[in-house]
Design a protein around this motif. Structure first.
Motif, PDB file in Angstrom:
ATOM      1  N   VAL A   6       1.027  -1.014   0.043  1.00  0.00           N
ATOM      2  CA  VAL A   6      -0.015  -0.057   0.040  1.00  0.00           C
ATOM      3  C   VAL A   6       0.855   1.348  -0.040  1.00  0.00           C
ATOM      4  CG1 VAL A   6      -1.789   1.322   1.358  1.00  0.00           C
ATOM      5  CG2 VAL A   6      -1.690  -1.387   1.274  1.00  0.00           C
ATOM      6  N   TYR A   7       0.312   2.305  -0.905  1.00  0.00           N
ATOM      7  CA  TYR A   7       1.430   3.484  -0.945  1.00  0.00           C
ATOM      8  C   TYR A   7       0.528   4.677  -0.396  1.00  0.00           C
ATOM      9  CZ  TYR A   7       4.052   0.265  -3.971  1.00  0.00           C
ATOM     10  OH  TYR A   7       4.667  -0.692  -4.436  1.00  0.00           O
ATOM     11  N   THR A   8       1.183   5.336   0.479  1.00  0.00           N
ATOM     12  CA  THR A   8       0.495   6.455   1.149  1.00  0.00           C
ATOM     13  C   THR A   8       1.321   7.751   1.120  1.00  0.00           C
ATOM     14  OG1 THR A   8      -0.575   4.855   2.606  1.00  0.00           O
ATOM     15  CG2 THR A   8      -0.863   7.306   3.260  1.00  0.00           C
ATOM     16  N   PRO A   9       0.733   8.898   0.596  1.00  0.00           N
ATOM     17  CA  PRO A   9       1.784   9.926   0.701  1.00  0.00           C
ATOM     18  C   PRO A   9       1.918  10.473   2.200  1.00  0.00           C
ATOM     19  CG  PRO A   9      -0.648  10.699   0.231  1.00  0.00           C
ATOM     20  CD  PRO A   9      -0.487   9.234   0.179  1.00  0.00           C
ATOM     21  N   PHE A  10       2.916  11.071   2.410  1.00  0.00           N
ATOM     22  CA  PHE A  10       3.394  11.801   3.981  1.00  0.00           C
ATOM     23  C   PHE A  10       3.897  12.991   3.636  1.00  0.00           C
ATOM     24  CE2 PHE A  10       7.179   9.288   3.198  1.00  0.00           C
ATOM     25  CZ  PHE A  10       8.124  10.105   3.699  1.00  0.00           C
ATOM     26  N   ASP A  35       5.704  15.958  -1.195  1.00  0.00           N
ATOM     27  CA  ASP A  35       5.350  14.771  -0.192  1.00  0.00           C
ATOM     28  C   ASP A  35       6.119  13.373  -0.610  1.00  0.00           C
ATOM     29  OD1 ASP A  35       3.227  16.248   0.988  1.00  0.00           O
ATOM     30  OD2 ASP A  35       1.508  15.348   0.066  1.00  0.00           O
ATOM     31  N   THR A  72       6.591   9.105   0.057  1.00  0.00           N
ATOM     32  CA  THR A  72       5.479   8.079  -0.191  1.00  0.00           C
ATOM     33  C   THR A  72       5.899   6.975   0.786  1.00  0.00           C
ATOM     34  OG1 THR A  72       5.085   8.363  -2.456  1.00  0.00           O
ATOM     35  CG2 THR A  72       4.575   6.288  -1.548  1.00  0.00           C
ATOM     36  N   ASP A  73       4.713   6.712   1.494  1.00  0.00           N
ATOM     37  CA  ASP A  73       5.103   5.266   2.710  1.00  0.00           C
ATOM     38  C   ASP A  73       4.704   4.140   2.008  1.00  0.00           C
ATOM     39  OD1 ASP A  73       6.566   6.093   4.929  1.00  0.00           O
ATOM     40  OD2 ASP A  73       4.695   6.871   6.106  1.00  0.00           O
ATOM     41  N   SER A 127       3.576   0.257   3.044  1.00  0.00           N
ATOM     42  CA  SER A 127       3.209  -0.645   4.002  1.00  0.00           C
ATOM     43  C   SER A 127       2.567  -1.777   3.324  1.00  0.00           C
ATOM     44  CB  SER A 127       2.257  -0.017   4.863  1.00  0.00           C
ATOM     45  OG  SER A 127       1.261   0.573   4.406  1.00  0.00           O
TER      46      SER A 127
END
Length: 242
Positions: free
Chosen positions: A116-120, A127, A129-130, A132
Motif C-alpha cells: 500500500v502506498y500512502t503520501p506523507f 510529499d 511516499t510511505d 506498507s
C-alpha cells in the motif's frame, strides 16, 4: 560477559519489538544489546543513524540486520568498531546496488502484490511516499508462522518504509571487509529466498544456514536465531584471542 555489543537492526514494516524474544534471550545470557528504532525514511539516512549509534558504543560491535535492516547494516557496518555482520532473511547489497536492483533480478514474492502506498508530508518539499503491507495480507504474507493474535497487532502497528529507500544505492558494502553470517528463511513470502541466498553466496559469508522459517524468523524461531548470533560472536572472540 565480555565480548562485543550486539546491535539488532529491524527492517521495514516492523520495529524494535520484533526482536523482543531474541533480545530477552541475549540479555539473559549476559550480552550487551542495543536495539535502535530505525526511522525507515531512506537507506542512506537510516544507515547514517545506525552508524552513529554504533560509533557511540564503547568497544566492538556485531551488527544484526533483519530484512531491510540487512541493507542498513551493509552500509552502517563500515564503522571501524564493527567486527561482524549477521543477516536474518536480509538484503546483502553490493556497493552501488539498490534494493530495487537486487530484487529486480529475481521473481517477485507475494509481498509485491500486497503493498500500500500512502503520501506523507515532507516539510519544505514534495510529499514523500510511505510503503506498507495491506493489513489483511500482513498476517499471512509478512508474518506467516507467527501466532495470529500477535500478527494482527503487528499489522496495525507496522512501521512503513519510505519509497525513497528502494532506489538508493549502497555507497559501501561492509561485508567485503568484515566477516558476515546469514540465515535464509526458506519459507519466506516477503523476500524471495533466492535473493537472500544470492547475496550471501556473492559475499562469501562465513556461514549460511537455511531454516524452514517465514520472514519474521526472529519471532518464529528465536532460539535458532540466538544460537546463530552467539555462534558468530564466539567465533569472533576466538579469532580475537588467537
Amino acid at each position: 560477559m565480555s565480548g562485543p555489543t550486539i546491535v539488532l537492526v529491524h527492517g521495514a514494516f516492523a520495529d524494535s519489538a520484533s526482536f523482543a524474544p531474541v533480545t530477552r534471550a541475549l540479555l539473559d545470557q549476559g550480552h550487551r544489546v542495543v536495539v535502535p528504532a530505525v526511522p525507515n525514511r531512506s537507506l542512506l539516512a537510516d544507515s547514517a543513524y545506525v552508524r552513529s549509534i554504533v560509533e557511540g558504543v564503547d568497544g566492538p560491535v556485531v551488527l544484526v540486520g533483519h530484512s531491510y535492516g540487512g541493507a542498513v547494516i551493509t552500509v552502517a557496518g563500515a564503522a571501524e568498531n564493527v567486527v561482524g555482520l549477521v543477516y536474518l532473511a536480509g538484503y546483502a547489497l553490493d556497493e552501488g546496488e539498490s534494493l530495487g536492483a537486487l530484487q529486480g533480478g529475481f521473481p517477485d514474492s507475494e509481498l509485491a502484490a500486497n503493498l500500500v502506498y500512502t503520501p506523507f508530508p515532507v516539510p519544505g518539499g514534495e510529499d514523500g511516499t510511505d510503503v506498507s503491507v495491506a493489513v489483511d495480507a500482513f498476517p499471512d504474507v509478512f508474518a506467516a508462522g507467527v501466532d495470529r493474535t500477535t500478527t494482527e497487532v503487528l499489522a496495525v502497528s507496522q512501521r512503513p518504509l519510505a519509497a525513497l529507500a528502494f532506489g538508493e544505492a549502497a555507497p559501501v558494502a561492509a561485508w567485503k571487509t568484515t566477516p558476515a553470517w546469514g540465515i535464509v528463511s526458506a519459507a519466506d513470502r516477503t523476500i524471495n529466498p533466492d535473493v537472500e541466498r544470492f547475496g550471501y553466496q556473492r559475499g562469501g559469508f562465513r556461514a549460511v544456514v537455511e531454516l524452514d522459517a517465514p520472514h519474521l524468523v526472529m519471532l518464529s524461531h528465536p532460539q535458532d536465531v540466538v544460537a546463530f548470533i552467539t555462534d558468530a560472536v564466539t567465533e569472533l572472540d576466538r579469532k580475537d584471542q588467537s
